[in-house]
Design an enzyme around this catalytic site. Sequence first.
Site, short mmCIF file in Angstrom:
data_model
loop_
_atom_site.label_atom_id
_atom_site.label_comp_id
_atom_site.label_asym_id
_atom_site.label_seq_id
_atom_site.Cartn_x
_atom_site.Cartn_y
_atom_site.Cartn_z
N GLY A 14 0.78 -1.24 0.00
CA GLY A 14 0.00 0.00 0.00
C GLY A 14 0.81 1.28 0.00
O GLY A 14 0.31 2.33 0.43
N ASN A 16 1.63 3.01 -2.63
CA ASN A 16 0.96 3.95 -3.55
C ASN A 16 -0.32 4.50 -2.92
O ASN A 16 -0.64 5.67 -3.10
CB ASN A 16 0.66 3.27 -4.89
CG ASN A 16 1.88 3.28 -5.79
OD1 ASN A 16 2.28 4.32 -6.31
ND2 ASN A 16 2.50 2.11 -5.95
N ARG A 67 -14.99 -15.42 -10.01
CA ARG A 67 -14.56 -14.02 -10.15
C ARG A 67 -15.73 -13.07 -10.30
O ARG A 67 -15.68 -11.93 -9.85
CB ARG A 67 -13.64 -13.87 -11.38
CG ARG A 67 -12.29 -14.48 -11.20
CD ARG A 67 -11.39 -14.20 -12.40
NE ARG A 67 -10.18 -14.99 -12.34
CZ ARG A 67 -9.09 -14.66 -11.63
NH1 ARG A 67 -9.05 -13.54 -10.97
NH2 ARG A 67 -8.03 -15.46 -11.63
N ARG A 93 -5.44 -8.94 -8.39
CA ARG A 93 -6.45 -9.87 -8.93
C ARG A 93 -6.81 -9.44 -10.34
O ARG A 93 -6.94 -8.24 -10.62
CB ARG A 93 -7.74 -9.84 -8.09
CG ARG A 93 -7.58 -10.26 -6.65
CD ARG A 93 -7.13 -11.68 -6.49
NE ARG A 93 -8.08 -12.66 -7.02
CZ ARG A 93 -7.79 -13.96 -7.16
NH1 ARG A 93 -6.60 -14.42 -6.86
NH2 ARG A 93 -8.71 -14.79 -7.62
N ASN A 109 -5.08 2.60 -13.09
CA ASN A 109 -4.13 1.64 -12.50
C ASN A 109 -2.73 2.22 -12.62
O ASN A 109 -2.44 2.99 -13.53
CB ASN A 109 -4.20 0.32 -13.29
CG ASN A 109 -3.22 -0.72 -12.79
OD1 ASN A 109 -3.11 -0.96 -11.59
ND2 ASN A 109 -2.46 -1.34 -13.70
N HIS A 111 1.19 0.87 -13.09
CA HIS A 111 1.96 -0.32 -13.47
C HIS A 111 3.45 0.05 -13.49
O HIS A 111 3.81 1.10 -14.03
CB HIS A 111 1.51 -0.81 -14.84
CG HIS A 111 2.27 -2.01 -15.29
ND1 HIS A 111 2.03 -3.27 -14.77
CD2 HIS A 111 3.30 -2.16 -16.15
CE1 HIS A 111 2.87 -4.13 -15.31
NE2 HIS A 111 3.64 -3.48 -16.15
N GLU A 144 -9.92 -4.24 -20.73
CA GLU A 144 -10.07 -5.67 -20.47
C GLU A 144 -8.73 -6.41 -20.51
O GLU A 144 -8.49 -7.33 -19.73
CB GLU A 144 -11.05 -6.30 -21.47
CG GLU A 144 -12.53 -6.01 -21.18
CD GLU A 144 -12.98 -4.60 -21.55
OE1 GLU A 144 -12.16 -3.80 -22.08
OE2 GLU A 144 -14.16 -4.29 -21.32
N ASP A 147 -3.04 -4.58 -18.07
CA ASP A 147 -1.98 -3.60 -18.26
C ASP A 147 -2.02 -2.95 -19.64
O ASP A 147 -0.99 -2.60 -20.22
CB ASP A 147 -0.59 -4.23 -17.99
CG ASP A 147 -0.48 -4.74 -16.57
OD1 ASP A 147 -1.10 -4.16 -15.67
OD2 ASP A 147 0.22 -5.74 -16.34
N ALA A 175 9.32 6.97 -8.20
CA ALA A 175 8.64 7.67 -9.31
C ALA A 175 7.14 7.43 -9.26
O ALA A 175 6.34 8.33 -9.52
CB ALA A 175 9.22 7.19 -10.64
C1 GRF Z 1 3.61 -1.14 -7.39
O1 GRF Z 1 4.88 -1.33 -7.94
C2 GRF Z 1 2.56 -0.97 -8.45
O2 GRF Z 1 3.02 -0.30 -9.57
C3 GRF Z 1 2.23 -2.40 -8.79
O3 GRF Z 1 2.28 -3.09 -7.56
C4 GRF Z 1 3.14 -2.40 -6.66
C5 GRF Z 1 2.31 -2.06 -5.46
O4 GRF Z 1 3.06 -1.50 -4.42
N1 GRF Z 1 0.98 -2.47 -9.51
P1 GRF Z 1 2.34 -0.81 -3.20
O5 GRF Z 1 1.36 -1.85 -2.63
O6 GRF Z 1 1.59 0.39 -3.70
O7 GRF Z 1 3.41 -0.47 -2.23
#
Ligand code: GRF
Length: 220
Positions: A14, A16, A67, A93, A109, A111, A144, A147, A175
């Site tokens: 978590g 981010n 799902r 997921r 999202n 990535h 869909e 990424d 970053a």
């Molecule tokens: C991050 O690198 C994000 O880009 C990817 O999973 C990781 C999650 O890290 N989708 P955090 O849980 O936000 O620390």
Amino acid sequence: MARLRVGVLISGRGSNLQALIDAAAAPDFPAEIVTVIANRPDAYGLARAGGAGLPATVIDHRDFGDRVAFDAALTGTLEEAGVELVCLAGFMRLLTDGFVAHWRDRMINIHPSLLPLFPGLDTHARALAAGVKLHGCTVHFVREVMDSGPIIGQAAVPVLAGDTPEGLAERVLGAEHRLYPLCLRLVAEGRARVVGEAVEIAGAAGSGAQALSMILNPAA
Ligand code: GRF
């Protein structure tokens, strides 16, 4: 001005989520986090949500037969909270096509690569193996295909001699924490508009068709 109501989906650490929490603490930030959902009870991000006084729910995917049922529970909780935009932040997921369609252009999202390079897992090791000299992260609207989707912003970092996947991951993560709040701000202000399958940023220099991009050096 009413702030955009955001729900954040997480699976783990978590960090981010924390970057978004910190950004949203500023009174002029145009979005507020109204709910956090984790699919794992041990996700550390739940403690971060608690620390910020945010409502947090565990919806454990193992409690559902398929799902579709799991995704319906996600949508139920998000809609109960009045969520207008879903932010995936390390949510591990795969989502059903129906869920993605329901939240089309209302779900973003982050990535850890410069998409469309290196979708999927282990992006940092794959970037090193490919010998790229720039790596980074992408915030995009969700489609869909995993990424993929209209790109809102990207941040690039250099790949340095002797980098390990772990070291590179750490540089990219720094970053990510800068990029995600900036992109959320653009979306919340209504400045990031999907046109075709690209994003136009209103008010950006030139034609207005330029999405957010940043190049960060390691010391920044
Ligand atoms: C991050 O690198 C994000 O880009 C990817 O999973 C990781 C999650 O890290 N989708 P955090 O849980 O936000 O620390």
